[in-house]
Scaffold this motif. Sequence first.
Motif, short mmCIF file in Angstrom:
data_model
loop_
_atom_site.label_atom_id
_atom_site.label_comp_id
_atom_site.label_asym_id
_atom_site.label_seq_id
_atom_site.Cartn_x
_atom_site.Cartn_y
_atom_site.Cartn_z
N TRP A 1 0.81 -1.22 0.00
CA TRP A 1 0.00 0.00 0.00
C TRP A 1 0.85 1.27 0.00
CZ3 TRP A 1 -4.90 1.84 -0.47
CH2 TRP A 1 -5.16 3.11 0.02
N PHE A 2 1.81 1.33 0.89
CA PHE A 2 2.55 2.58 1.05
C PHE A 2 3.48 2.87 -0.13
CE2 PHE A 2 1.07 1.71 5.28
CZ PHE A 2 0.64 2.96 5.71
N GLU A 3 3.74 1.85 -0.97
CA GLU A 3 4.57 2.08 -2.15
C GLU A 3 3.72 2.52 -3.35
OE1 GLU A 3 5.32 -1.13 -0.32
OE2 GLU A 3 6.44 0.42 0.77
N LEU A 4 2.40 2.33 -3.26
CA LEU A 4 1.54 2.65 -4.40
C LEU A 4 1.50 4.16 -4.64
CD1 LEU A 4 -1.61 0.44 -3.66
CD2 LEU A 4 0.23 -0.04 -5.29
N PRO A 5 1.42 4.57 -5.91
CA PRO A 5 1.20 6.01 -6.18
C PRO A 5 -0.21 6.39 -5.73
CG PRO A 5 1.13 4.73 -8.22
CD PRO A 5 1.54 3.78 -7.15
N LYS A 6 -0.39 7.69 -5.54
CA LYS A 6 -1.66 8.17 -4.99
C LYS A 6 -2.87 7.71 -5.81
CE LYS A 6 -3.67 12.42 -4.96
NZ LYS A 6 -3.67 13.89 -4.88
N GLU B 1 -8.24 15.46 -4.36
CA GLU B 1 -7.30 16.58 -4.18
C GLU B 1 -6.38 16.37 -2.99
OE1 GLU B 1 -7.21 19.30 -6.36
OE2 GLU B 1 -8.52 17.90 -7.44
N LEU B 2 -6.72 15.42 -2.15
CA LEU B 2 -5.95 15.23 -0.92
C LEU B 2 -4.52 14.80 -1.20
CD1 LEU B 2 -8.48 13.33 1.41
CD2 LEU B 2 -7.87 15.75 1.45
N GLU B 3 -3.65 15.10 -0.24
CA GLU B 3 -2.27 14.62 -0.30
C GLU B 3 -2.26 13.11 -0.10
OE1 GLU B 3 0.64 16.53 -0.48
OE2 GLU B 3 -0.55 18.35 -0.78
N ASP B 4 -1.19 12.50 -0.51
CA ASP B 4 -1.02 11.06 -0.39
C ASP B 4 -1.30 10.54 1.03
OD1 ASP B 4 0.28 8.44 -0.16
OD2 ASP B 4 0.92 8.86 -2.21
N PHE B 5 -0.65 11.19 2.03
CA PHE B 5 -0.82 10.69 3.41
C PHE B 5 -2.25 10.90 3.92
CE2 PHE B 5 -1.10 14.48 6.07
CZ PHE B 5 -0.59 15.48 5.24
N GLU B 6 -2.94 11.92 3.34
CA GLU B 6 -4.31 12.17 3.76
C GLU B 6 -5.26 11.10 3.22
OE1 GLU B 6 -4.71 16.96 4.20
OE2 GLU B 6 -4.32 16.22 2.18
N VAL B 7 -4.94 10.57 2.05
CA VAL B 7 -5.74 9.48 1.49
C VAL B 7 -5.65 8.28 2.43
CG1 VAL B 7 -5.98 7.86 -0.41
CG2 VAL B 7 -5.41 10.25 -0.88
N THR B 8 -4.43 7.98 2.85
CA THR B 8 -4.24 6.88 3.78
C THR B 8 -4.99 7.13 5.08
OG1 THR B 8 -2.07 6.38 2.85
CG2 THR B 8 -2.51 5.57 5.07
N ASN B 9 -4.92 8.37 5.55
CA ASN B 9 -5.58 8.68 6.82
C ASN B 9 -7.09 8.57 6.72
OD1 ASN B 9 -5.07 9.33 9.59
ND2 ASN B 9 -6.04 11.31 9.20
N GLU C 1 3.48 13.57 9.20
CA GLU C 1 2.75 14.69 8.61
C GLU C 1 1.47 15.01 9.40
OE1 GLU C 1 3.61 11.96 7.10
OE2 GLU C 1 4.74 12.36 5.26
N LEU C 2 0.95 14.03 10.09
CA LEU C 2 -0.34 14.21 10.76
C LEU C 2 -0.22 15.02 12.05
CD1 LEU C 2 -1.90 10.69 10.23
CD2 LEU C 2 -2.66 12.82 9.21
N CYS C 3 0.99 15.28 12.48
CA CYS C 3 1.10 15.86 13.80
C CYS C 3 2.40 16.62 13.98
CB CYS C 3 0.99 14.74 14.81
SG CYS C 3 1.10 15.36 16.46
#
Length: 499
Positions: A340-345, A362-370, A393-395
């Motif tokens: 999962w974490f290697e996949l492009p957005k 429109e979300l950033e990559d890490f926001e999609v995961t979150n 990034e979340l904190c």
Amino acid sequence: MSQEQFQENDSSVSLDGSDQFAVRQAKLDQLREAGQDPYRSNWAQTHTSGEALELLSEDAEEGPEVSVAGRIVAFRLMGKASFLKIIDRDGKIQSYVRKDEIGEEEYARFKKLDLGDFIGIRGPLFRTKTGEVTIRAKEYGLVSKALRPLPEKWHGLTDNDQIYRQRYLDLIVNEESRKRFQDRSRVIREIREFFWERGFLEVETPMLQAVSGGAAARPFRTHFNALDCDFNLRIALELHLKRLLVGGFDRVFEVGRVFRNEGLSRRHNPEFTMLEAYQAYTDYRGMMELTRSLIQQVAEKALGKLQMEREEGDPIDLSGEWREVKYKDLILEAVGRDDWFELPKERKLEKTKDLGIEVDPELEDFEVTNDVFEKVIEQTLIQPTFVTHIPRELCPLAKITEDDESTIDVFELCINGQEIAPAYSEQNDPFVQREAFMRQVGEETQELDDDFLLALEHGMPPAGGMGLGIDRLVIFLTGASNIRDTILFPTLRPSTEGA
RNA sequence: GGGUCGGUAGCUCAAUCGGUAGAGCAGUGGCCUUUUAAGCCAUUGGUUCCGGGUUCGAGUCCCGGCCGGCCUACCA
């Protein structure tokens, strides 16, 4: 509203019972004409209802004399004797009033009392033939007249709007509601006890702030006339409590209201009660132990149990050690693949559709995961779970994990499918902190708090910090289904008509 | 903010297909000295949330508004 009614309801109104307000007001007028004050200033209480009930032991038939006071909530009149129940802060107690004991004239006056009136009663305790401990009245007195009738005695009050807008009625007639707010008060008391025992200093920090930081939420704005400048209502306690760490108070906590200018839901009220605690010379691991002990001790002492029933499903079990799991592992498990974490957005976004959630592209990559965490995983975390190793990034206020640059030293405690308490190894490096802030400042809800960074530059001891939403804690501790059931006066649209 | 469901006596709720707005509790009058949602007899009480419309006729159908529940959105 009621003022008008006072004027309308003069003595010319017919008293056929159609207007209960008028009937009660007429009774009040009669009392005044007879020289009695329907709004007395005092009643000599000797016991509460609960204390009185305890005075008569299981096997005893009669007990000592008591004097109690409260509101009439049940009234069963008979020709020459009556039963009534009053409620005070402890609960209800029954009284038995006989004509031959208080006299004919007094009994006639007694029968004119109404449900809802406050009265005092004095007399000895006895046990009725059905076994109920009861006060045999030798004397009674009206101490405050109620002009409006109570809600229905059997069903209580069910109209949500009225429950929230006229909470006093809810508290009078809905037993479980009264109990829930008493429990809430005990919970907060035990929280304080817990921290006091451990040498924490309880402090109060400003609610009016020029810059509101410590969380990413839209603030309420207001204006201070004397200084002619705008203030925000605080959205978190964090940045001021950390200033106190700088100042040498190395264990501090605050329980207080914070305000977030966001939506309403069963989990959100715009003003809510937050606990934050900071302890120097420990880290998020220390806070994990502290938080678990806190919730266990509070549940045990305030409610006497560690198993919390839910409306459906297994109870929440607060006992023992709690599950601990890495954020990353939860994500991989939920999406069902290791890469999962290697996949492009773009691939991540595709995958979220399979999971049945909608994610803003429109979300950033890490926001999609979150989003996967918040919309899929969080609601499944019913039993207490510490989620750790959260992406940095979340904190921006926590320390980077030593052996993993991508995560921070944080846990997010989830219980009952909700975030209850995050805790950090607090960031005390002023350079790293400034950098993290700068990255966030572009975002709509962030402002740079230079004053806080100045404090950090004076040196802040390493510390663990924790924040806990009291309202959400009370939701599952008391089995409530909605945050509004844990807040006495939840935020509502102002009503245009009188209630 | 969007979707959806709802608002009838002081309270809890009914009202068939669009056809005289009802009940229980509370109140009022009477009977009743151990009741437990006390009981029995009699009885008062309605801007059906508000404003328009359709219709011979609207609590009911249509439109607009107000208030609320739930879902959703925003949400460290």
